[in-house]
Each structure stands twice: as C-alpha cells, then as structure tokens.
Design an enzyme around this catalytic site. Structure first.
Site, PDB file in Angstrom:
ATOM      1  N   LYS A  19      24.899   3.108  23.118  1.00 54.33           N
ATOM      2  CA  LYS A  19      25.841   3.931  22.365  1.00 54.33           C
ATOM      3  C   LYS A  19      26.016   3.278  20.997  1.00 54.33           C
ATOM      4  CE  LYS A  19      30.282   6.296  22.767  1.00 54.33           C
ATOM      5  NZ  LYS A  19      30.894   5.967  21.505  1.00 54.33           N
ATOM      6  N   GLU A  33      20.864   5.176  27.417  1.00 52.94           N
ATOM      7  CA  GLU A  33      20.677   4.910  25.987  1.00 52.94           C
ATOM      8  C   GLU A  33      21.805   4.013  25.503  1.00 52.94           C
ATOM      9  OE1 GLU A  33      20.697   8.783  23.824  1.00 52.94           O
ATOM     10  OE2 GLU A  33      20.331   9.560  25.836  1.00 52.94           O
ATOM     11  N   TYR A  91      19.841  11.458  19.612  1.00 51.41           N
ATOM     12  CA  TYR A  91      20.131  11.382  21.046  1.00 51.41           C
ATOM     13  C   TYR A  91      20.293  12.744  21.709  1.00 51.41           C
ATOM     14  CZ  TYR A  91      24.950  11.478  19.192  1.00 51.41           C
ATOM     15  OH  TYR A  91      26.087  11.785  18.519  1.00 51.41           O
ATOM     16  N   GLU A 138       0.846  -1.193   0.000  1.00 51.60           N
ATOM     17  CA  GLU A 138       0.000   0.000   0.000  1.00 51.60           C
ATOM     18  C   GLU A 138       0.884   1.247   0.000  1.00 51.60           C
ATOM     19  OE1 GLU A 138      -2.917   0.771  -0.444  1.00 51.60           O
ATOM     20  OE2 GLU A 138      -3.383   2.638   0.619  1.00 51.60           O
ATOM     21  N   CYS A 182      41.766 -32.504  -1.345  1.00 55.09           N
ATOM     22  CA  CYS A 182      42.582 -33.713  -1.341  1.00 55.09           C
ATOM     23  C   CYS A 182      41.819 -34.745  -2.145  1.00 55.09           C
ATOM     24  CB  CYS A 182      42.764 -34.205   0.096  1.00 55.09           C
ATOM     25  SG  CYS A 182      43.181 -35.954   0.212  1.00 55.09           S
ATOM     26  N   LYS A 230      31.593   1.540  28.329  1.00 56.25           N
ATOM     27  CA  LYS A 230      31.908   0.756  27.138  1.00 56.25           C
ATOM     28  C   LYS A 230      31.782  -0.750  27.370  1.00 56.25           C
ATOM     29  CE  LYS A 230      33.797   2.742  23.868  1.00 56.25           C
ATOM     30  NZ  LYS A 230      34.652   3.725  23.359  1.00 56.25           N
ATOM     31  N   ASP A 263       3.864   1.473  -1.218  1.00 58.28           N
ATOM     32  CA  ASP A 263       4.442   1.589  -2.564  1.00 58.28           C
ATOM     33  C   ASP A 263       3.444   2.189  -3.550  1.00 58.28           C
ATOM     34  OD1 ASP A 263       6.697   0.488  -1.556  1.00 58.28           O
ATOM     35  OD2 ASP A 263       6.336  -1.536  -2.345  1.00 58.28           O
ATOM     36  N   ASP A 323      27.131   2.468  17.283  1.00 54.52           N
ATOM     37  CA  ASP A 323      28.437   2.561  16.661  1.00 54.52           C
ATOM     38  C   ASP A 323      28.281   2.990  15.203  1.00 54.52           C
ATOM     39  OD1 ASP A 323      31.102   2.520  16.762  1.00 54.52           O
ATOM     40  OD2 ASP A 323      31.333   0.338  16.788  1.00 54.52           O
ATOM     41  N   LYS A 373      23.252   9.845  31.021  1.00 54.37           N
ATOM     42  CA  LYS A 373      23.258  11.315  31.107  1.00 54.37           C
ATOM     43  C   LYS A 373      22.416  11.734  32.300  1.00 54.37           C
ATOM     44  CE  LYS A 373      23.484  11.506  26.089  1.00 54.37           C
ATOM     45  NZ  LYS A 373      22.682  11.479  24.863  1.00 54.37           N
ATOM     46  N   CYS A 422      41.979 -41.365   2.460  1.00 53.66           N
ATOM     47  CA  CYS A 422      42.375 -40.324   3.404  1.00 53.66           C
ATOM     48  C   CYS A 422      41.647 -40.494   4.732  1.00 53.66           C
ATOM     49  CB  CYS A 422      42.073 -38.954   2.809  1.00 53.66           C
ATOM     50  SG  CYS A 422      42.668 -37.626   3.846  1.00 53.66           S
ATOM     51  N   CYS A 473      48.325 -33.944   0.557  1.00 50.66           N
ATOM     52  CA  CYS A 473      47.564 -34.012   1.798  1.00 50.66           C
ATOM     53  C   CYS A 473      48.463 -34.571   2.903  1.00 50.66           C
ATOM     54  CB  CYS A 473      46.346 -34.907   1.602  1.00 50.66           C
ATOM     55  SG  CYS A 473      45.481 -35.288   3.124  1.00 50.66           S
ATOM     56  N   ARG A 514      30.291  15.609  12.321  1.00 48.00           N
ATOM     57  CA  ARG A 514      30.837  16.203  13.528  1.00 48.00           C
ATOM     58  C   ARG A 514      32.165  16.903  13.247  1.00 48.00           C
ATOM     59  NH1 ARG A 514      34.286  13.958  17.440  1.00 48.00           N
ATOM     60  NH2 ARG A 514      34.065  14.907  19.486  1.00 48.00           N
ATOM     61  N   CYS A 536      47.069 -38.225   4.044  1.00 46.77           N
ATOM     62  CA  CYS A 536      47.164 -39.457   3.262  1.00 46.77           C
ATOM     63  C   CYS A 536      48.203 -39.398   2.146  1.00 46.77           C
ATOM     64  CB  CYS A 536      45.802 -39.817   2.676  1.00 46.77           C
ATOM     65  SG  CYS A 536      45.298 -38.709   1.350  1.00 46.77           S
TER      66      CYS A 536
HETATM   67  S1  IVH Z   1      25.780  12.015  23.513  1.00 52.73           S
HETATM   68  C1  IVH Z   1      27.844  15.722  24.850  1.00 52.73           C
HETATM   69  N1  IVH Z   1      24.496   9.779  23.116  1.00 52.73           N
HETATM   70  O1  IVH Z   1      29.406   8.738  20.862  1.00 52.73           O
HETATM   71  C2  IVH Z   1      27.283  14.404  24.475  1.00 52.73           C
HETATM   72  N2  IVH Z   1      26.522  10.102  21.966  1.00 52.73           N
HETATM   73  O2  IVH Z   1      31.916   9.681  22.342  1.00 52.73           O
HETATM   74  C3  IVH Z   1      27.567  14.036  23.120  1.00 52.73           C
HETATM   75  N3  IVH Z   1      27.127   8.265  20.442  1.00 52.73           N
HETATM   76  O3  IVH Z   1      30.223  11.593  19.036  1.00 52.73           O
HETATM   77  C4  IVH Z   1      27.151  12.703  22.655  1.00 52.73           C
HETATM   78  N4  IVH Z   1      25.363   7.034  20.839  1.00 52.73           N
HETATM   79  O4  IVH Z   1      28.841   9.792  17.898  1.00 52.73           O
HETATM   80  C5  IVH Z   1      25.578  10.502  22.805  1.00 52.73           C
HETATM   81  N5  IVH Z   1      23.202   7.855  22.824  1.00 52.73           N
HETATM   82  C6  IVH Z   1      24.295   8.586  22.529  1.00 52.73           C
HETATM   83  C7  IVH Z   1      25.267   8.133  21.599  1.00 52.73           C
HETATM   84  C8  IVH Z   1      26.373   8.919  21.356  1.00 52.73           C
HETATM   85  C9  IVH Z   1      26.483   7.136  20.143  1.00 52.73           C
HETATM   86  C10 IVH Z   1      28.431   8.678  19.872  1.00 52.73           C
HETATM   87  C11 IVH Z   1      28.434  10.027  19.218  1.00 52.73           C
HETATM   88  C12 IVH Z   1      29.459  10.849  19.924  1.00 52.73           C
HETATM   89  C13 IVH Z   1      30.291   9.809  20.613  1.00 52.73           C
HETATM   90  C14 IVH Z   1      30.800  10.362  21.925  1.00 52.73           C
END
Ligand code: IVH
Length: 784
Positions: A122, A120, A232, A33, A444, A320, A35, A124, A296, A450, A414, A143, A417
């Site tokens: 983090k 939250e 974020y 739908e 082989c 981390k 589409d 990657d 935070k 073997c 091999c 950034r 064998c």
């Molecule tokens: S807050 C002042 N929240 O991590 C706070 N960063 O090392 C600024 N990142 O450059 C970042 N998930 O690319 C924040 N939930 C999250 C994040 C996050 C990934 C990355 C972001 C930032 C780096 C900070």
C-alpha cells in the site's frame, strides 16, 4: 528518411526505452544514449513545430499555469479500503470472504477453502485516475471525495513513468487506470535538500511532498519534482480486460503501465500473513514508503458476488503497518555538549510509540532548526521515525500550543565546565568585503577544561602530529580520564610510575617508556604546541602560520581577531575561534599549568619579517571594511593624512582631499561610531605593540631566503614525505600552495606528477626534480 518518419521512429524508440526502464525495470540502453535520442527529437520538433503532438515524450515539461483546477466526476466512484491492524483482523476479513462466497469453512468434514488473493504494497502517496481514449492519455484526476475530483491532466503528463500513449494492441477504447502517485525516499530527500538550499518550503514526509507537488496550478513545478506512478486497478472500461485482478494488472503492464514489482498471489489468509511479514521486514529497504499491504480477492466474479459495504469493497482490505509518525508533546529542550564542544539541542518528549518503538528523545540538530520549526517548549509536535533513522521532529502543531509554552534558550555557560558558550560566526566574502553573521552552532569554548571534551582533547594532544607522546593510545587516555588521574593535559606531566603501571596493558618496561616519552615531549616547537591545544578549526597548517608569523605564544594568545586576519589563510571565522579559545579563563589556566609543569617552547622569537612588512596603516584601514573604501582608497587616505588619529578626527573637507565624496562620507560615517574608533585604535595599538612600524610603502621581507615566494609540490617524493618537504620550504619563508598559477615561483615535481607539472611548463614556471630540490635545500644549509 523524411523528418516525419524520423520523428515517429524516435518517439517509438524513446517510448520503448521508457517502458523497459520504468515498467520492466531492465533498461536496455545507457542514459547517455537515451539523452541523445531525446535531444534529437527535441531539435526536430523545434524545427517543425507543427509536428509536435501531445503524446510526444518531449511534452512532459509542464505548460502554462492554471487559475484553478476544474472538476471531474468519477463515472465509477473511487472508494477507500477497510483496515486491518492485527493479524486476527485479517483472519476475520478472510472468514467474511469465505462465508460471503459460500465456500467450505473448515468444519469437521471439509477442508477450509483457500481463497485466491492478490497481494500488493500500500503505497503512501495519493490516488489518481488516468483516462485513456483510443490509447491516448486524455485526462488525469485526483480522487477528491471519491465522486468528484480535480482535473490535474497537465500535471500527470509530467510524471515520467505515466505513459502518454499505450503500447501494443488490444486495449479497450475507453480505459480508466487507477493508481498511486508517490515520491521515492531518495527523491524526497533530494527535493527537501534542494528546497532547504534555496530557503524554500521543506516537506514533512514523502506523501506530503507528492501531494504538494501534484496539486500545483503550475505544471512546470510538478515537472521539476521526482514523482512516480504505480497502477493498482481500473475504473471504467469499455470492454472487459481479464477475469482476475492480477490478470488485469498484467495486461496493463503489457500496455506500458508501471505496476508493483511486489505483486503476488496468495492462496489463503496464512499466505497473506506471510506476505505481510515479509514486506514488513523489508519495509525500510524499499525505495518508497508504504503504510501497509493491500489484499484483494483475485477473481472478478467473486469480487462482484461480495460487492460493497458503504464505501468499502468487501473483497479488499488494507493491512496496516505501525505508523511512522505520531503526535506528542515536547516536555523540555536540553543541551548536549559533544566531544568537540558543539552544543546540540535535544527534545525530551512525552514517550510515544512510533512504528513499534517508544520514542522519548529527538535531536533538534541546532538552533537554526529550532527556529525553522518555530518550536517552543510545551508544543505538540509530529515525530517521525523513518526506518532506522533517529526520530525527527517534523512539524509543530501550532494550533495546539498551550499558553504556558516558552521559548528555547541556549545556556550561556557550559553546565559541565562553566566556560562560556559562544555562537560560531559565519563569515561571507563578497566584493572583497567580509560580513559576519551568526552561525547555527554554539560551542563551549572550554576546550581544555571541559570534562565533556577532555578525552578527545587529550587523545589529540598526545597524538603523533601534536605532542607525539609515544605509547599513549586512546585506550590508556580513556582509562586515565575515567579513573580521575587526568583532569587536564597538564596532569599528564604529573603522572607517576605507580599510576601508569596499574593501567591495563602496561608493565614495568612499557610504563617507563611512556614516562620517558612524556618527558621527551616537553620541548615542542611553538607550532606543535598550538596544534596540540586542539583549537576548533586550527589544523597543523594554521598552527604553523600562527607560530611562524607571530613568533611567540604570548602574541598568539593576545591577538585580536582582526589582527589574526593579517596572517595568510586565516579568515575572520577561524580568527574568532582562536580568539575565543584564548579568551577563556579555563583554557588560559590549563596553558599556564602546562608551562608551569616544565613545558618549554623551542623556537619562540620575533614577529616574522613578512608579517611586519605586510602590515601597514593602509592595509589596516582597508581591512576595516569601511563601505566603498578598498585598498586604493585606504592608500590615498594614509598618503594624505598620515596617521590613524588624523584620519579618525578628519572632517569632510580633509577627507575630500584624498577621496571622492561618497568614500569621504563613508569614512566619516564609519568613525562617527565610538565602537569603530575603539576597534581601529585597539588594532593599531596591538600591531604597534607587536613591534611593527607604520609605513605606507610595503617593505620587502627581509631575513628568510624564500620570503614572499609561493612554491608548489606535486607527484611523489622518494627521499621525504610531502609534509616534510613542505615544512622545510616553509622554514625558508616560502608559502606552499596547492595549485599552480602565474604567481608560483617554483614547482617541485616528483614521479607521477601530472596536470600541475603540465601547467607549470605551460606558464614557464621553474620546475625542480627531487634531486635538484635536495641540492637546493643542501645549499640553504638544510639537511635531508
Ligand atoms: S485499491 C476499491 N490498492 O489506499 C479499492 N489502494 O484506502 C481502492 N492505495 O485511495 C483502492 N496502494 O490511495 C488500492 N495497492 C493499492 C493501494 C491503494 C495505495 C491507496 C489509495 C486508496 C487508499 C485506500
């Protein structure tokens, strides 16, 4: 309704669906739908180009390529985060927050204050800033160094879940949204697979893939990559949105911004740690990669009070997870010989901890992978362990290659064998020509000799469709091999009652039964025996073709690969597997031992009449793959010159009597090479030795009543299995095919027959039901 209104309506509806899909995660309409609406909008905009606006959902396809990115200054710097690795690092962070805010610190008199944190994942990926003016996306930036980034506006517009226009009301006139652009694990796998398919660059991990995709000067490339965004936080805003971090994110969500589904409150550091452990346990199951979680201080006034230290906020921290990638050295590359003889290179690594697990080996899959990585022994490599996946070598750090580095070499024999290790051949067909190239897999060829392959070879040898030795299960084979009682299939025929009765699960009666079954299996058909040998790529069908066409084991053993390609359904790839198998001394030994132990093939005989009939000098020449000489050219050549010798020795003038200049030149050129002369003569000698006579005209196959016919079986047969029906037809000389075409002679249709029967009726192909088929077999003297 006028066009303009309809366009507005469609855009509003599509935006709404996008929002429900990407932000709320609860799609309201099926993809089809969506589409349909999208295509309607696209069509209307194509008819009325002046009505296209930059915020239309159709404008995510990318535009013309840029020469370079221009620079963007961040009004409010984009900062980074401090890291916590251990739980105590986080407790220290919390203590600093508590002290910084002058809250009670859990001494004798007061209970320690629980700070309200937001939690939250983090993600990657890479940080981006999105600028909305009056609700419209006007700029996207990387950034960069935190102060100055690159203008990637055209690229961010192609990211499907970034709103081009904010929803609802109440957003500030100037709103800078910050978040992460990333690639899901599935998107990453799909992209790499597609890149590998076209021989393009593959990415080491989802983060690199996201960065590489977003920083493209050509936004059409970005548009083709599966990027996603997760918000974020905010940068500059023309008015305040809420008084807490989570409050801001919730407002943003309402305006159409995707935020994390894993966003939570935590009251105090212990709840933060519980969140960390929970997400950590689910890390592998999340659809995207994360390298930690971010905590935070939720209250914005408290954030202001804490402020910043250098380039990091005092109110936030990244906790981390163990890294999924590490650097280490390749100490050696060893080769494992698998149960099918396939040789797998394995990197022996200097042990390294990756995501909490010590890794000392990584599979390298095959030699092509080693070539793709450009890997040498001694190299420093990036090892990646994604979740439960086996550690992978992702990249070679060439800058760190030592002088002592040496190339990886496949052993020629091999180690188990002593048989030859051969590279598999890949055969490509185009314009009727076959060209062989080297495959990625080495194998082989000592299939029967073997030890690495022995158990599997014997399990296959005794199986029902092969030698059909009843009572000999996988367990007993394993025991017999483990106890050294069987070192090759021939040893089966030397087993004694005393040995069998000692096996687990065998008593007197069952031992005798097994020995009887072994004895009874000593008179197989040639086809069964060939199948039982377990030649790579030779299934039952190919075994039958070999047996029926060549008639004797001796001919099958001697056949040149090129001669084997005369047989139905055998291409050069399989032909080489067969040839290599029988060339191997060890395999020949085992076959001789089998025959010496009393095995008698039941139905050895002549070459099949249809094989002899189809093998003419001109078809042989046509199969030599002389450039621009096909079947017709070959026919003319034979009609004019008569024998292979004359063709090989012919000069340009002779050849031009039969062929055009280009072809004549190609033939001369081809036979100039002694190797080609030798090959052609060897093929001829073999075909003649097989009792075949040269004739330019194809003889009609004699002998079998259905020779040259193609039959198709469809539906279910009640009085015999499809396999049995097939065998019976084949014994009459018919070829049994899987699909109906104009060349089909007859279709046997049981109940439940569908499209094949319909097609046969369409084409006027003769159809027999099961009764008629059984009567037909009866008339041919074949009992059912
Ligand atoms: S807050 C002042 N929240 O991590 C706070 N960063 O090392 C600024 N990142 O450059 C970042 N998930 O690319 C924040 N939930 C999250 C994040 C996050 C990934 C990355 C972001 C930032 C780096 C900070």
């Amino acid at each position: 309704m006028n066009v303009e209104n309809r366009i507005h309506e469609l855009r509003a509806e599509l935006d709404q669906h996008n929002y429900r899909y990407y932000v709320l995660d609860e799609p309201s309409v099926p993809d089809a739908e969506y589409d349909r609406l999208f295509n309607e909008l696209k069509a209307l905009e194509a008819e009325h180009p002046h009505l296209v606006t930059p915020d239309s959902p159709t404008q995510r396809v990318g535009g013309s390529a840029l020469a370079a990115f221009s620079q963007v200054r961040h009004e409010i710097p984009m900062l980074s985060l401090g890291n916590a690795f251990e739980e105590d690092d986080l407790r220290d962070f919390d203590r600093r927050v508590v002290e910084g805010l002058d809250l009670p610190t859990g001494d004798l008199f007061a209970e320690e204050a629980a700070v309200d944190y937001s939690c939250e994942p983090k993600l990657d990926g890479l940080a981006v800033s999105l600028l909305y003016r009056d609700g419209l996306l006007v700029q996207g930036a990387t950034r960069g160094d935190g102060t100055t980034g690159e203008d990637i506006s055209a690229n961010v517009r192609t990211v499907r879940n970034i709103p081009l226009k904010l929803q609802g009301t109440g957003w500030p006139a100037v709103l800078e949204v910050r978040g992460e652009v990333y690639m899901s694990k599935a998107g990453f796998e799909r992209l790499n697979a597609a890149q590998a398919e076209v021989g393009g660059k593959t990415f080491a991990n989802p983060r690199n893939a996201a960065a590489g995709s977003l920083r493209q000067l050509d936004s059409k490339i970005t548009a083709s990559r599966p990027l996603e965004f997760c918000c974020y936080g905010v940068g500059q805003v023309s008015e305040s949105i809420a008084d807490s971090h989570i409050g801001i994110l919730e407002k943003l969500k309402g305006w159409g911004m995707p935020i994390s589904r894993e966003l939570r409150h935590a009251a105090g550091v212990e709840q933060c740690l519980a969140y960390y452990r929970d997400i950590g346990a689910r890390r592998n199951d999340l659809p995207y990669e994360i390298d930690g979680v971010v905590f935070k201080v939720n209250n914005l006034a408290a954030q202001r009070e804490l402020g910043f230290r250098a380039r990091e906020p005092r109110w936030a921290i990244a906790h981390k997870f163990p890294a999924m990638e590490e650097l280490t050295e390749v100490l050696d590359v060893e080769f494992q010989f698998g149960r099918t003889g396939a040789v797998t290179p394995v990197a022996r690594l200097k042990p390294v901890k990756v995501a909490g697990v010590t890794v000392s080996n990584a599979t390298l899959h095959n030699m092509d992978e080693i070539a793709r990585l450009g890997l040498m022994i001694g190299d420093t490599v990036i090892i990646r362990r994604a979740g439960d996946v086996i550690p992978q070598v992702m990249q070679v750090v060439t800058e760190r290659r030592p002088e002592s580095a040496r190339p990886v070499q496949v052993p020629s024999q091999c180690p188990v064998c002593g048989s030859q290790v051969e590279r598999t051949q890949l055969v490509k067909r185009s314009k009727g020509k076959e060209t062989t190239s080297e495959g990625a897999v080495y194998r082989c060829v000592g299939r029967l000799a073997c030890a690495a392959q022995l158990k599997q070879a014997i399990i296959h040898y005794v199986s029902r469709r092969a030698m059909d030795i009843d009572g000999m299960g996988e367990k007993s084979v394993e025991q017999l091999v483990d106890e050294g009682l069987i070192r090759s299939p021939a040893d089966l025929y030397r087993l004694t009652f005393e040995q069998v009765v000692e096996l687990e699960g065998f008593a007197e009666v069952s031992s005798n039964k097994l020995l009887d079954a072994i004895e009874a299996s000593k008179r197989p058909s040639l086809a069964r025996f060939i199948f039982a040998l377990g030649i790579p790529d030779v299934g039952e069908e190919t075994a039958k073709v070999l047996a029926r066409s060549l008639g004797s084991l001796a001919r099958v053993q001697q056949a040149l690969p090129q001669v084997l390609t005369y047989l139905p359904d055998i291409g050069l790839e399989v032909a080489y597997e067969i040839h290599n198998f029988f060339e191997d001394d060890h395999n020949r030994d085992v076959i001789q031992q089998l025959l010496d132990s009393g095995l008698q093939l039941q139905d050895e005989g002549e070459l099949a009449p249809e094989f002899a009939a189809s093998t003419t000098l001109d078809s042989m020449i046509a199969k030599l793959d002389i450039p621009s000489v096909g079947p017709t050219g070959a026919q003319k050549l034979v009609a004019k010159l008569g024998t292979l010798d004359k063709i090989i020795e012919a000069d340009g003038i002779d050849l031009r009597q039969a062929l055009n200049t280009k072809q004549a030149e190609a033939v001369r050129e081809f036979f100039k090479a002694p190797a080609n002369q030798q090959l052609a003569r060897a093929i001829e000698a073999q075909l003649l030795g097989f009792g075949m006579h040269w004739a330019s005209e194809k003889k009609v196959a004699e002998g079998l009543p259905l020779a040259g016919q193609t039959w198709v079986l469809t539906g279910t047969l009640e009085r015999m299995s499809r396999d049995v029906a097939k065998e019976k037809l084949e014994s009459l000389g018919a070829k049994v095919a899987g699909s109906v075409s104009g060349k089909t002679h007859c279709v046997v249709a049981g109940p439940g027959a569908g499209s094949k029967l319909a097609k046969a009726n369409d084409l006027g192909v003769k159809v027999l039901d099961e009764d008629a088929f059984v009567s037909f077999l009866d008339a041919q003297g074949i009992a059912v």
